[in-house]
Motif scaffolding. Structure first.
Motif, PDB file in Angstrom:
ATOM      1  N   UNK A 426      11.658   3.333  12.721  1.00  0.00           N
ATOM      2  CA  UNK A 426      10.390   2.978  12.080  1.00  0.00           C
ATOM      3  C   UNK A 426       9.192   3.508  12.860  1.00  0.00           C
ATOM      4  N   UNK A 427       8.098   3.712  12.164  1.00  0.00           N
ATOM      5  CA  UNK A 427       6.830   4.047  12.808  1.00  0.00           C
ATOM      6  C   UNK A 427       6.241   2.749  13.357  1.00  0.00           C
ATOM      7  N   UNK A 428       5.825   2.761  14.592  1.00  0.00           N
ATOM      8  CA  UNK A 428       5.329   1.543  15.224  1.00  0.00           C
ATOM      9  C   UNK A 428       4.094   1.015  14.490  1.00  0.00           C
ATOM     10  N   UNK A 429       4.028  -0.301  14.271  1.00  0.00           N
ATOM     11  CA  UNK A 429       2.941  -0.880  13.472  1.00  0.00           C
ATOM     12  C   UNK A 429       1.529  -0.534  13.930  1.00  0.00           C
ATOM     13  N   UNK A 430       1.205  -0.544  15.234  1.00  0.00           N
ATOM     14  CA  UNK A 430      -0.192  -0.261  15.602  1.00  0.00           C
ATOM     15  C   UNK A 430      -0.662   1.111  15.120  1.00  0.00           C
ATOM     16  N   UNK A 431       0.166   2.137  15.335  1.00  0.00           N
ATOM     17  CA  UNK A 431      -0.230   3.494  14.915  1.00  0.00           C
ATOM     18  C   UNK A 431      -0.241   3.609  13.388  1.00  0.00           C
ATOM     19  N   UNK A 432       0.734   2.968  12.755  1.00  0.00           N
ATOM     20  CA  UNK A 432       0.794   3.023  11.294  1.00  0.00           C
ATOM     21  C   UNK A 432      -0.466   2.422  10.691  1.00  0.00           C
ATOM     22  N   UNK A 433      -0.850   1.249  11.167  1.00  0.00           N
ATOM     23  CA  UNK A 433      -2.041   0.591  10.634  1.00  0.00           C
ATOM     24  C   UNK A 433      -3.312   1.359  10.994  1.00  0.00           C
ATOM     25  N   UNK A 434      -3.318   1.957  12.182  1.00  0.00           N
ATOM     26  CA  UNK A 434      -4.496   2.721  12.613  1.00  0.00           C
ATOM     27  C   UNK A 434      -4.704   3.935  11.716  1.00  0.00           C
ATOM     28  N   UNK A 435      -3.617   4.631  11.361  1.00  0.00           N
ATOM     29  CA  UNK A 435      -3.727   5.819  10.522  1.00  0.00           C
ATOM     30  C   UNK A 435      -4.050   5.450   9.078  1.00  0.00           C
ATOM     31  N   UNK A 436      -3.504   4.342   8.610  1.00  0.00           N
ATOM     32  CA  UNK A 436      -3.864   3.881   7.267  1.00  0.00           C
ATOM     33  C   UNK A 436      -5.356   3.581   7.208  1.00  0.00           C
ATOM     34  N   UNK A 437      -5.885   2.982   8.255  1.00  0.00           N
ATOM     35  CA  UNK A 437      -7.322   2.682   8.306  1.00  0.00           C
ATOM     36  C   UNK A 437      -8.150   3.961   8.309  1.00  0.00           C
ATOM     37  N   UNK A 438      -7.656   5.014   8.966  1.00  0.00           N
ATOM     38  CA  UNK A 438      -8.349   6.304   8.969  1.00  0.00           C
ATOM     39  C   UNK A 438      -8.472   6.836   7.547  1.00  0.00           C
ATOM     40  N   UNK A 439      -7.352   6.794   6.799  1.00  0.00           N
ATOM     41  CA  UNK A 439      -7.380   7.289   5.418  1.00  0.00           C
ATOM     42  C   UNK A 439      -8.290   6.423   4.556  1.00  0.00           C
ATOM     43  N   UNK A 440      -8.196   5.113   4.706  1.00  0.00           N
ATOM     44  CA  UNK A 440      -9.048   4.222   3.906  1.00  0.00           C
ATOM     45  C   UNK A 440     -10.524   4.527   4.133  1.00  0.00           C
ATOM     46  N   UNK A 441     -10.897   4.710   5.382  1.00  0.00           N
ATOM     47  CA  UNK A 441     -12.307   4.981   5.697  1.00  0.00           C
ATOM     48  C   UNK A 441     -12.745   6.311   5.104  1.00  0.00           C
ATOM     49  N   UNK A 442     -11.881   7.325   5.189  1.00  0.00           N
ATOM     50  CA  UNK A 442     -12.231   8.647   4.658  1.00  0.00           C
ATOM     51  C   UNK A 442     -12.321   8.613   3.136  1.00  0.00           C
ATOM     52  N   UNK A 443     -11.408   7.892   2.487  1.00  0.00           N
ATOM     53  CA  UNK A 443     -11.456   7.771   1.027  1.00  0.00           C
ATOM     54  C   UNK A 443     -12.710   7.026   0.586  1.00  0.00           C
ATOM     55  N   UNK A 444     -13.037   5.977   1.325  1.00  0.00           N
ATOM     56  CA  UNK A 444     -14.240   5.209   0.994  1.00  0.00           C
ATOM     57  C   UNK A 444     -15.478   6.099   1.079  1.00  0.00           C
ATOM     58  N   UNK A 445     -15.491   6.986   2.068  1.00  0.00           N
ATOM     59  CA  UNK A 445     -16.626   7.896   2.230  1.00  0.00           C
ATOM     60  C   UNK A 445     -16.702   8.911   1.095  1.00  0.00           C
ATOM     61  N   UNK A 446     -15.539   9.363   0.610  1.00  0.00           N
ATOM     62  CA  UNK A 446     -15.521  10.444  -0.387  1.00  0.00           C
ATOM     63  C   UNK A 446     -15.725   9.977  -1.820  1.00  0.00           C
ATOM     64  N   UNK A 447     -15.432   8.734  -2.090  1.00  0.00           N
ATOM     65  CA  UNK A 447     -15.556   8.274  -3.473  1.00  0.00           C
ATOM     66  C   UNK A 447     -16.986   8.457  -3.958  1.00  0.00           C
ATOM     67  N   UNK A 448     -17.164   8.879  -5.207  1.00  0.00           N
ATOM     68  CA  UNK A 448     -18.515   9.181  -5.698  1.00  0.00           C
ATOM     69  C   UNK A 448     -19.386   7.943  -5.777  1.00  0.00           C
TER      70      UNK A 448
END
Length: 723
Positions: A426-448
């Protein structure tokens, strides 16, 4: 050509291009058109009805003829759906009783008596040798006479057709949307894009064409028209060559290149030469498709054009005469030395590759410093990664919390599915959650930026279309992993197929599973009836087309899952027959009507995929007792012949479990991101609509929205994916 273009607009947008014709008194013709549409589950919007009423009757009649033909095909009403048992679903016999009746009829027939007696002497009878088995025993008209007229009900489907702009404007808008899509199109979408690109080559073009397959289709049209090509990699040229040869522009399947005219050869070689001259490092891309480039070189004859030496270098690399080390090989070398940090630093120059490699990098990282480097670098380059890749990685990471030993479901680009044991740690939870947060933040920025989003609650569980290949062409079809409500008492599946050159037997079946994915029962030609419902009877050949149905009473279903499937017993595959499609209808109580009633069709999708078993969707009973559809769009390899529901129960159950338990990114995920940054997100109650413009997201476009509103429905759901 005009009819074809109008058909594409209606099918893709559910809009009728504004007819060009003289003014007149078309009220009567328009209302007759509306009534005819309602008989197949469609209706004109108020604006469309008003506009058509202001035109001449002849103009309305011409529009009605073309649009009715299109929508009837969309819903599957363009063919005749007969059944073996004339008054299905009533009076369906017990399976063994029916087989015994067929044997008795064969014994009473002088032509078949001897062979039937011989089979009986051995204790086994082949049903296909019995004269009365597998062939319609009555004409279509006789079947119609056996059924009362369907009484319309409030729960019947009603798809509204809205008024569009002039045909050329609608065609241009559809072309720009498909060509500029940020997600790959399915096979049907690419075929439609090819038609539109040829028509629109001299008109407006999208600012960018991010999907390479789309670019190949557009380049083919531009080459035919003598326009400049859109090329920035050598693979763009290879895809274009595949398009010119009628091959696979996705490069999944090998293409047999045709002999190309000299002007075309010159255009392709000039394109290769220009790409490599501008960036010699792009020669490294050749190695990924070495064999295809070698075969292409045999058709292009680069030795005849010495003034394009860079093009010749492409084929020299393909033949191994010249070395061009690829970016991927450099990454693999670093990983082979367990230099994870070095590989991450190199991959930072190719952000998309870095994100696609995150799982592997995290599994190879041995120290916290290495894991921190991976996460930090991903955060730094996330802004340069396409939205589709970011969302795909986020969805992947959300499903990587499982422990080693779980079953892993693979789905290929064409929908072929298989299952294996997941041996990855498995992917360790801290890194998994950290990377998911990176994508969420980037998507939030890009949404029109949008002031007000109005959303239909039924669309919140629809999966984001990260690839057009995760769905199929049809009506009411949603991407793989989507959930949609099923409201009705009777659920009826149907399949239609028409063989092309060989006798072909498709079998419609339904597998019922309990909450632990164990078999409860099934309905098929080997089990014609059970407490849950009935099968319409086995048809074993379809020279003029054939249909099979399964009728289910949802309140009587024992179990938690219903999995309809189409098994190929013999003959042509789904991609070989002249036509094949699947769908389902919903009815209330024991409603009268024919076995196929277009007004009750909720979904109809083409069957075009690899394998010998099709799994279009499944139905799940929730804890609240309500049923919902789970969209699969999967194909199993199956056997060359004699596929039956009894033989694939385990594999189907395993696949279903993998899809049901997987977490998909949905429309609800994006609306939550919008709400999280301050956008007003309102759930639509199905009645009133705001006076001002909104962004509306729903399964159907409601009437009365402000003309400046942005509309997102399943037909253009890909527009939600940020670039």
């Amino acid at each position: 050509m005009r009819d074809t273009l109008e058909q594409l607009v209606v099918r893709h947008t559910h809009r009728i291009p504004s007819p060009a014709g003289p003014a007149g008194s078309g009220e009567v013709a328009a209302r007759q058109f509306d009534a005819a549409l309602m008989s197949v589950g469609f209706k004109l919007s108020g604006q469309a009805l008003e506009h058509l009423s202001s035109l001449s009757g002849a103009t309305v009649a011409g529009t009605a003829r073309r649009v009715l033909s299109t929508v009837r095909e969309m819903v599957g009403d363009h063919v005749r759906h007969n059944v073996y048992f004339v008054d299905f679903p009533a009076n369906v016999p017990d399976t063994l009783d029916f087989w015994m009746r067929c044997i008795a009829e064969a014994l009473a027939d002088d032509a078949s008596r001897a062979s039937t007696l011989q089979q009986l002497s051995h204790g086994v009878v082949d049903l296909l040798t019995l004269p009365s088995y597998g062939r319609y025993p009555h004409a279509y008209a006789e079947m119609l006479a056996a059924h009362d007229e369907l009484i319309p009900a409030a729960g019947d489907r009603l798809t509204v057709l809205h008024l569009g702009g002039p045909l050329q404007d609608e065609v241009t808008g559809l072309y720009l949307a498909l060509a500029g899509s940020s997600t790959p199109l399915g096979e049907d979408g690419l075929r439609d894009l090819e038609i539109l690109a040829g028509h629109c080559v001299a008109g407006p073009q999208p600012e960018t064409i991010p999907v390479r397959e789309n670019r190949a289709v557009v380049n083919r049209a531009r080459l035919v028209a003598g326009a400049g090509l859109l090329l920035d990699t050598v693979t763009d040229v290879l895809r274009l060559a595949c398009a010119l040869s009628g091959g696979d522009v996705t490069l999944t399947e090998p293409t047999r290149f045709r002999t190309l005219p000299r002007p075309v050869r010159r255009a392709l070689l000039a394109g290769l030469d220009a790409v490599v001259a501008a960036s010699p490092a792009k020669l490294a891309d050749v190695t990924a498709h070495r064999e295809a480039f070698k075969r292409l070189g045999e058709r292009l004859h680069p030795h005849e054009y010495p003034h394009w030496p860079h093009a010749a270098d492409v084929f020299a690399v393909a033949r191994g005469e010249k070395e061009a080390r690829s970016f991927d090989s450099r990454v693999e070398e670093l990983l082979a030395m367990h230099d994870v940090t070095g590989a991450v630093n190199l991959l930072s120059a190719a952000p998309g590759k870095l994100f696609r490699s995150l799982d592997r990098l995290l599994r190879m990282a041995l120290t916290q410093d290495e894991r921190d480097t991976i996460a930090e670098t991903a955060g730094q380059v996330a802004g340069e990664v396409s939205g589709r890749v970011l969302l795909s990685v986020a969805e992947h990471l959300r499903n990587r919390a499982w422990a080693t030993g779980e079953r892993r479901v693979f789905v290929g680009r064409t929908g072929r599915a298989w299952v294996t044991e997941d041996t990855r740690p498995p992917v360790l939870p801290p890194e998994r959650e950290r990377l998911i947060a990176v994508v969420d933040a980037e998507m939030r920025r890009r949404l029109p930026d949008t002031a007000h989003v109005l959303v239909d609650p039924d669309v919140l569980d629809v999966a984001l279309p990260l690839s057009g290949r995760a769905t199929t062409a049809g009506l009411g079809v949603l991407p793989r992993g989507s959930l949609s409500p099923v409201d009705g008492e009777l659920l009826r599946f149907f399949v239609y197929w028409k063989e092309h050159a060989h006798t072909t037997d498709y079998d419609l079946s339904a597998l019922l599973l309990d909450a632990d994915y164990r078999t409860v029962t099934w309905l098929s030609y080997t089990a014609l009836s059970d407490v849950e419902g009935e099968h319409s009877g086995d048809i074993t050949a379809a020279p003029q087309g054939a249909s099979e149905f399964i009728n289910l009473r949802l309140g009587a279903v024992r179990g938690t899952y219903i999995v309809p499937q189409v098994n190929i017993f013999s003959g042509e595959g789904f991609e070989e027959v002249e036509e094949s499609f699947f769908g389902f209808m919903l009815r209330e109580a024991e409603k009268a009507g024919r076995p196929f009633e277009p007004r009750t069709v909720r979904m109809k999708s083409d069957l075009r995929g690899p394998g010998r078993v099709a799994l279009p969707l499944a139905f799940l009973r929730g804890d609240d007792g309500r049923w919902r559809a789970k969209w699969l769009h999967l194909y199993l390899k199956g056997h060359p012949s004699a596929n039956r529901v009894e033989g694939n129960r385990v594999s189907v159950a395993t696949l279903l479990r993998g899809v049901v338990e997987r977490e998909y990114l949905t429309v609800g995920y994006l609306t939550d991101l919008l709400a999280g940054r301050g956008t007003t997100v309102t759930r639509w109650d199905g009645t009133s609509v705001p006076d001002g413009p909104v962004t509306y997201i729903g399964l159907e476009r409601p009437d009365g929205l402000h003309p400046d509103s942005r509309i997102v429905t399943p037909e253009n759901l890909r527009d939600l994916i940020p670039a």
